[in-house]
Design a protein around this motif. Structure first.
Motif, PDB file in Angstrom:
ATOM      1  N   TRP A 109     -30.093  18.354  25.577  1.00  0.00           N
ATOM      2  CA  TRP A 109     -30.664  16.849  26.358  1.00  0.00           C
ATOM      3  C   TRP A 109     -29.874  16.240  25.253  1.00  0.00           C
ATOM      4  O   TRP A 109     -29.021  15.276  25.013  1.00  0.00           O
ATOM      5  N   VAL A 110     -30.545  16.073  23.805  1.00  0.00           N
ATOM      6  CA  VAL A 110     -30.309  14.943  23.367  1.00  0.00           C
ATOM      7  C   VAL A 110     -28.704  15.300  22.634  1.00  0.00           C
ATOM      8  O   VAL A 110     -28.162  14.255  22.297  1.00  0.00           O
TER       9      VAL A 110
ATOM     10  N   TRP B 271     -28.254  12.945  26.629  1.00  0.00           N
ATOM     11  CA  TRP B 271     -28.988  12.740  27.488  1.00  0.00           C
ATOM     12  C   TRP B 271     -28.847  12.701  29.016  1.00  0.00           C
ATOM     13  O   TRP B 271     -28.593  12.535  29.867  1.00  0.00           O
TER      14      TRP B 271
ATOM     15  N   ARG C 113     -36.081   9.775  31.548  1.00  0.00           N
ATOM     16  CA  ARG C 113     -35.914   9.936  30.430  1.00  0.00           C
ATOM     17  C   ARG C 113     -36.562   9.274  28.713  1.00  0.00           C
ATOM     18  O   ARG C 113     -37.834   9.724  27.630  1.00  0.00           O
TER      19      ARG C 113
ATOM     20  N   GLU D 119     -38.259  11.401  26.491  1.00  0.00           N
ATOM     21  CA  GLU D 119     -38.462  10.278  24.752  1.00  0.00           C
ATOM     22  C   GLU D 119     -39.558  10.458  24.199  1.00  0.00           C
ATOM     23  O   GLU D 119     -40.147  10.583  22.586  1.00  0.00           O
TER      24      GLU D 119
END
Length: 155
Positions: free
Chosen positions: A83-84, A88, A99, A103
């Motif tokens: 995802w990073v 994302w 998200r 995070e």
């Protein structure tokens, strides 16, 4: 890191999804906490339970987080790096849901020794049953209130 690994069970509950929700965490020694949000989703409550458990424990003490949510476990053991790396975005190129919450937890995990364990929900696992009951109770309590958030049990 120091100390013996502490087991912490986590769970979230939502009446309606979206709807009134509750989260909870508990340790074998009896320490626990729970709370609620008037309008939320089940996944957000599952994540909130983990976040609250992390914030309640000294970052130097290793944790074993038990959860019945494969979404939560997979998010932090498998999906997060992709995802990073993908800004994302999911493998389907869609924005990652939740998200902000993900995070916050990822930031907590950066400085901690955390292991994850999946436990089957509603299967008689004592700590899972306790957090399920606490989260459901918190969701039920807020469902009749107008407040956006309420704190639950804190022995």
């Amino acid at each position: 890191m120091s100390g013996e690994r502490i087991t912490v069970a986590t769970d979230g509950s939502c009446l309606g999804n979206p709807g009134p929700g509750g989260w909870a965490w508990a340790c074998p020694d009896g320490r626990c906490d729970s709370g609620s949000v008037a309008d939320t989703t089940n996944n957000l409550m599952e994540l909130r339970a983990v976040y609250e458990a992390l914030r309640a424990h000294d970052p130097r003490v290793p944790l074993l987080i038990q959860a019945d949510s494969m979404y939560v476990i997979n998010a932090f053991t498998q999906w997060l790096p992709n995802w990073v790396a993908n800004g994302w975005r999911t493998a389907a190129k869609k924005p990652v849901k939740n998200r902000q919450c993900l995070e916050l937890i990822a930031a907590e995990l950066e400085t901690r020794d955390v292991e994850w364990e999946h436990v089957k929900g509603h299967a008689g696992h004592p700590l899972n049953e306790k957090v399920d009951s606490l989260a459901r109770h918190a969701a039920t309590q807020v469902s009749g209130r107008n407040s956006s958030e309420a704190k639950g049990h804190r022995p």
